[in-house]
Design an enzyme around this catalytic site. Structure first.
Site, PDB file in Angstrom:
ATOM      1  N   ASN A 200     -30.223 -29.594  -2.118  1.00  0.00           N
ATOM      2  CA  ASN A 200     -30.193 -30.318  -3.384  1.00  0.00           C
ATOM      3  C   ASN A 200     -29.748 -31.758  -3.165  1.00  0.00           C
ATOM      4  O   ASN A 200     -30.476 -32.486  -2.483  1.00  0.00           O
ATOM      5  CB  ASN A 200     -29.492 -29.568  -4.513  1.00  0.00           C
ATOM      6  CG  ASN A 200     -28.139 -28.983  -4.205  1.00  0.00           C
ATOM      7  OD1 ASN A 200     -28.018 -28.070  -3.425  1.00  0.00           O
ATOM      8  ND2 ASN A 200     -27.104 -29.490  -4.833  1.00  0.00           N
ATOM      9  N   ASP A 201     -28.627 -32.173  -3.691  1.00  0.00           N
ATOM     10  CA  ASP A 201     -28.300 -33.604  -3.768  1.00  0.00           C
ATOM     11  C   ASP A 201     -28.314 -34.348  -2.428  1.00  0.00           C
ATOM     12  O   ASP A 201     -27.807 -33.828  -1.433  1.00  0.00           O
ATOM     13  CB  ASP A 201     -26.870 -33.794  -4.301  1.00  0.00           C
ATOM     14  CG  ASP A 201     -26.544 -32.922  -5.483  1.00  0.00           C
ATOM     15  OD1 ASP A 201     -27.427 -32.238  -5.997  1.00  0.00           O
ATOM     16  OD2 ASP A 201     -25.361 -32.932  -5.879  1.00  0.00           O
ATOM     17  N   TRP A 225     -30.034 -21.785  -3.663  1.00  0.00           N
ATOM     18  CA  TRP A 225     -28.772 -22.522  -3.618  1.00  0.00           C
ATOM     19  C   TRP A 225     -27.651 -21.606  -3.113  1.00  0.00           C
ATOM     20  O   TRP A 225     -27.584 -20.438  -3.495  1.00  0.00           O
ATOM     21  CB  TRP A 225     -28.453 -23.041  -5.026  1.00  0.00           C
ATOM     22  CG  TRP A 225     -27.199 -23.862  -5.065  1.00  0.00           C
ATOM     23  CD1 TRP A 225     -27.103 -25.196  -4.872  1.00  0.00           C
ATOM     24  CD2 TRP A 225     -25.875 -23.378  -5.294  1.00  0.00           C
ATOM     25  NE1 TRP A 225     -25.796 -25.587  -4.955  1.00  0.00           N
ATOM     26  CE2 TRP A 225     -25.019 -24.482  -5.213  1.00  0.00           C
ATOM     27  CE3 TRP A 225     -25.324 -22.127  -5.533  1.00  0.00           C
ATOM     28  CZ2 TRP A 225     -23.644 -24.394  -5.388  1.00  0.00           C
ATOM     29  CZ3 TRP A 225     -23.949 -22.029  -5.704  1.00  0.00           C
ATOM     30  CH2 TRP A 225     -23.127 -23.154  -5.634  1.00  0.00           C
ATOM     31  N   SER A 258     -21.008 -32.113  -3.055  1.00  0.00           N
ATOM     32  CA  SER A 258     -21.471 -33.492  -2.864  1.00  0.00           C
ATOM     33  C   SER A 258     -20.359 -34.514  -2.670  1.00  0.00           C
ATOM     34  O   SER A 258     -19.231 -34.331  -3.117  1.00  0.00           O
ATOM     35  CB  SER A 258     -22.323 -33.906  -4.056  1.00  0.00           C
ATOM     36  OG  SER A 258     -23.548 -33.241  -3.975  1.00  0.00           O
TER      37      SER A 258
END
Ligand code: FRU
Length: 650
Positions: A200-201, A225, A258
Site C-alpha cells: 500500500n502506501d 494487507w 507508514s
C-alpha cells in the site's frame, strides 16, 4: 475499518487440539544428524550471543543455531536429515540477517528450494511459519543458509516444529524467480509494483547520493494487507526501479506502519559513522497488529542507516513519540530551516470535544498534530490542526506562480484533499477550505519527495483498489507527479503534472490533426497499450466530445464543463493558455486533457494538471482508440500520442 477487520480475522484462532512434531530443538551437544558445511555454524549449536554480536534473545531452551561464530564474514550451510512432511505448517524461530536467499531457512524438496524465510535484521528470534501444504507426504530437508558476508551476514534459528496450525501468518511465497517477473499480463509497465505480495502506501521518500528511495507498506507473505513491513526500492530517476531487501521488519513493538525518511545532513541525531550523513526513518510501530505485539500501543519510532539505506538499525531509545491518541501514525518529518528544527506532522485520532454519536457517546476526530525536534530523538508537541484529515498527513511549502517570495504551505491527508495556508515552524493556519486533490477513484496515501536538490516537490500516491487477478503482486503506485501552486480563476490551486523523467520512456511521438466535424473518428495513433496522450480542442457547437481508449469512454460535456470517466466527474472548462502546465504551447480558450494509460490504470490531467483523476481498471483486449464528436462540431482540435516503453525492460 479494513485494517481492524483483517486483524480480528488473524487473531481469532480456533481453540482445537494441535497435532505437532518437533523436528529439531538444538538442545544436544552436537547438531544431532544435521550436516554443517563452511565455518559459520561450527560443529555444535550455540548457547548464546557470540563475541562482538549484539545481544541475541528469543531462542527456546539453551541451544540454538547462530552463524555469527566467525562474525558476519563467515559463511556455510546447515542441512537437516530427511523428514516426511506430516503436517501442513512448519513453525520455527528465526533471527539474524534479512538477505533473501542468503541468510535464510530453506525447505528443500527433491533438492530444490521450495520455501524460504530470511531473518529480519534483528538478533531476536521471532516466530515464522512456512506453509508446506503443497508437499504433504513428501520427503524434505531443512537448510539453514549463511552466504552473506556484509552487515547482517548471519542467521539465527531454533525450534522447528511441524504443526497443523500456523503460529504466525504463513510465508506462502516460493523462492523468487525474478527473471519471470515484470512482464505478466496485468503487470503495470511504468508504475511501481512490488515483485510480489500486497503493497500500500509509499513510505520514506528520500533522495540521497544519486538515488531516489521508495519504501513501501508491504506484506512479504501474501497478496492481502497484513504483516506490514517496509519494502524498499531505489531508482536513478523515479521511473526505473530496482527492488532491494526489506528495510524494516515487524518486531515486538508492532508491525511497521507508514512513515518517512530524511537525510540528517547536520548529524543532529549523532547516528553518522562515516563520511556520509545517516539516513533516518521515522515510522509507526503498530502495536497490537501482530501476535508478538499483542497489547502494545501505536507509537512513533526511528531507525537509521549508514549504508545508503541498505541496512537499518532500530534506535535503542524507541519510541521517540509515545502513544498520544487513537491509532496515531504516519509521521512525515522534514527540516524547517528558518527555525532550525525538525517538524513532524502526525495523524492522531482523538476524542471530539463537541460531536457525539446517535447514542450520545463521544466520537473520534481524525486530526493532525505537529511536533518539533532539534535532533529527531526528542520531540515536543507544538500544535494541532483540528480539521478532519484522516491518515498520512503530507506537508510542504511551494511558491505561488513560481514566485519565491509568495509561498503557501500545503497540508494534505490520505484522500489527497488539501488546505493551503501559512506555517511559522510550529503551527499551520489554513487560509482555504478543504480543496479537492483527486477526482478519481484510486488515489490514496500519497507522500512527496520534498528535499530534492533541484527544489522540486514530487508526489507519489498509492493507486488504492486496483485488481490484479492471477498476479504474484497486488496494488500499484501512481506515476511521480511534479507539484506547483498556481493562481486560477477559482483561487490558488495545487497543480499536478507527470514528472519530466517519464519522458525517458517515450518510444514514439505522433502529432495528429483530429477531424473537427461531428462523427466517430478512429485514432490509430492512440490505439496503443502504453500511452501518454494529449488532446486539445477549442469547443464549437459540439455538445459532447468522447475520447475512447482501450474500451473506456472519457466523455466531455460542454454544458456541464466537466469530463465523466468511470462514473466520476472531473471539472474541465475552456481555459486561458497560461493555466496549468503544458508540453506544447496551448491554444487560448482550449480544453486540454492528458491521459497516461498503462496496463491496469489511467491517470487524467485536466487543463495542464489543474484537475486530476486516477483510475485502476483492466482494459478491454481491443486496444482501439476513437474520438466521437456529437451534436455539433469543434472549432479546432489536435492530439499528440506518445507510445511508451516499459520501465522494466533493461
Ligand atoms: C494508509 C494506512 C496508514 C497506515 C498504513 C498501514 O493506507 O492505513 O495510515 O500507516 O496504511 O499499512
Amino acid at each position: 475499518m479494513f485494517i481492524r477487520f483483517a486483524l480480528a480475522a488473524f487473531l481469532a484462532l480456533p481453540a482445537t487440539a494441535v497435532a505437532e512434531q518437533l523436528l529439531a530443538d538444538f538442545e544436544g551437544a552436537d547438531y544431532s544428524g544435521w550436516t554443517a558445511s563452511g565455518t559459520a555454524f561450527g560443529t555444535a549449536p550455540a548457547r548464546g550471543t557470540w563475541p562482538n554480536q549484539q545481544h541475541v534473545g528469543g531462542f527456546r531452551g539453551n541451544g540454538f543455531v547462530n552463524s555469527y561464530l566467525g562474525g558476519d564474514g563467515a559463511t556455510g550451510t546447515l542441512t537437516s536429515p530427511e523428514f516426511t512432511v506430516s503436517q501442513r505448517f512448519l513453525n520455527f524461530l528465526v533471527g539474524g540477517g534479512a538477505h533473501e536467499g542468503q541468510t535464510c531457512v530453506n525447505v528443500l524438496v527433491g533438492g530444490q528450494v521450495v520455501r524460504s524465510a530470511p531473518g529480519r535484521d534483528d538478533e531476536f528470534l521471532n516466530m515464522a511459519t512456512l506453509d508446506l501444504g503443497d508437499f504433504t507426504g513428501k520427503t524434505a530437508r531443512l537448510q539453514i543458509v549463511d552466504s552473506a558476508t556484509g552487515g547482517w551476514g548471519h542467521i539465527n534459528a531454533d525450534h522447528f516444529v511441524l504443526s497443523d496450525r500456523a503460529a504466525t501468518p504463513p510465508i506462502t511465497k516460493r523462492a523468487v524467480d525474478t527473471s519471470r517477473l515484470y512482464d505478466e499480463t496485468h503487470r503495470p509497465q511504468f508504475h511501481f509494483t512490488a515483485q510480489q505480495g500486497w503493497h500500500n502506501d509509499p513510505n520514506g521518500l528520500v533522495f540521497f547520493a544519486g538515488e531516489y528511495h521508495l519504501f513501501f507498506q508491504h506484506n512479504p507473505y501474501g497478496r492481502e494487507w497484513g504483516n506490514m513491513t517496509w519494502g524498499h526500492a531505489v531508482s536513478p530517476d523515479m521511473v526505473h526501479w530496482q527492488q532491494l531487501d526489506h528495510a524494516l521488519w515487524p518486531d515486538r513493538t508492532g508491525t511497521m506502519f507508514s512513515g518517512s525518511a530524511v537525510v540528517d545532513r547536520n548529524n543532529t541525531a549523532s547516528f553518522q559513522t562515516g563520511k556520509e550523513p545517516a539516513l533516518v526513518a521515522l515510522y509507526t510501530a503498530a502495536g497490537g497488529t501482530s501476535e508478538e505485539s499483542k497489547g502494545q500501543p501505536f507509537t512513533q519510532c526511528l531507525a537509521y542507516s549508514n549504508d545508503r539505506g541498505r541496512t537499518w538499525t532500530k534506535y535503542a531509545g524507541n519510541p521517540v513519540v509515545p502513544n498520544v491518541g487513537d491509532g496515531d501514525r504516519d509521521p512525515k518529518v522534514f527540516w524547517h530551516a528558518p527555525t532550525k528544527r525538525w517538524v513532524m506532522p502526525l495523524y492522531v485520532g482523538e476524542k471530539d470535544p463537541v460531536k457525539k454519536d446517535a447514542k450520545g457517546n463521544p466520537t473520534t476526530r481524525h486530526v493532525c498534530h505537529f511536533y518539533t525536534s532539534p535532533d529527531l530523538k526528542v520531540w515536543s508537541f507544538a500544535s494541532q490542526f483540528a480539521e478532519e484529515l484522516y491518515e498520512c498527513p503530507g506537508f510542504f511549502e511551494l511558491p505561488v506562480d513560481g514566485r519565491k517570495r509568495d509561498s503557501r504551505w500545503v497540508l494534505f491527508g490520505a484522500s489527497g484533499d488539501y488546505w493551503l495556508g501559512r506555517f511559522d515552524g510550529r503551527e499551520f493556519k489554513a487560509e482555504t477550505a478543504k480543496l479537492k486533490g483527486n477526482y478519481g477513484a484510486n488515489a490514496y496515501a500519497a507522500q512527496a519527495w520534498d528535499d530534492l536538490p533541484d527544489g522540486r516537490i514530487v508526489y507519489l500516491d498509492w493507486m488504492q483498489g486496483g485488481k490484479y487477478p492471477g498476479m504474484p503482486f497486488n496494488q500499484q503506485m501512481g506515476v511521480p507527479l511534479e507539484l506547483s501552486l498556481q493562481t486560477t480563476p477559482d483561487g490558488i490551486r495545487l497543480v499536478k503534472w507527470p514528472a519530466k523523467e517519464l519522458g525517458s520512456l517515450i518510444a514514439n511521438a505522433e502529432s495528429v490533426t483530429v477531424p473537427t466535424a461531428a462523427g466517430r473518428h478512429e485514432l490509430p495513433a492512440a490505439a496503443k497499450e502504453l500511452l501518454d496522450v494529449e488532446l486539445e480542442f477549442i469547443p464549437g457547437t459540439a455538445e459532447t466530445v468522447t475520447l475512447e481508449l482501450r474500451g473506456q469512454k472519457l466523455v466531455w460535456n460542454a454544458k456541464a464543463g466537466e469530463l465523466t470517466a468511470f462514473g466520476r466527474k472531473l471539472p474541465l472548462r475552456p481555459a486561458a493558455r497560461s493555466l496549468g502546465r503544458h508540453t506544447e504551447k496551448p491554444w487560448n480558450g482550449s480544453v486540454r486533457l492528458r491521459v497516461l494509460l498503462d496496463r491496469t490504470s489511467l491517470e487524467l490531467f485536466g487543463n495542464g494538471g489543474v484537475t486530476m483523476a486516477s483510475f485502476c481498471f483492466i482494459p478491454a483486449v481491443d486496444p482501439g482508440a476513437a474520438l466521437t464528436i456529437e451534436s455539433g462540431s469543434l472549432a479546432k482540435a489536435r492530439l499528440t500520442a506518445r507510445t511508451l516503453k516499459s520501465a522494466w525492460v533493461k
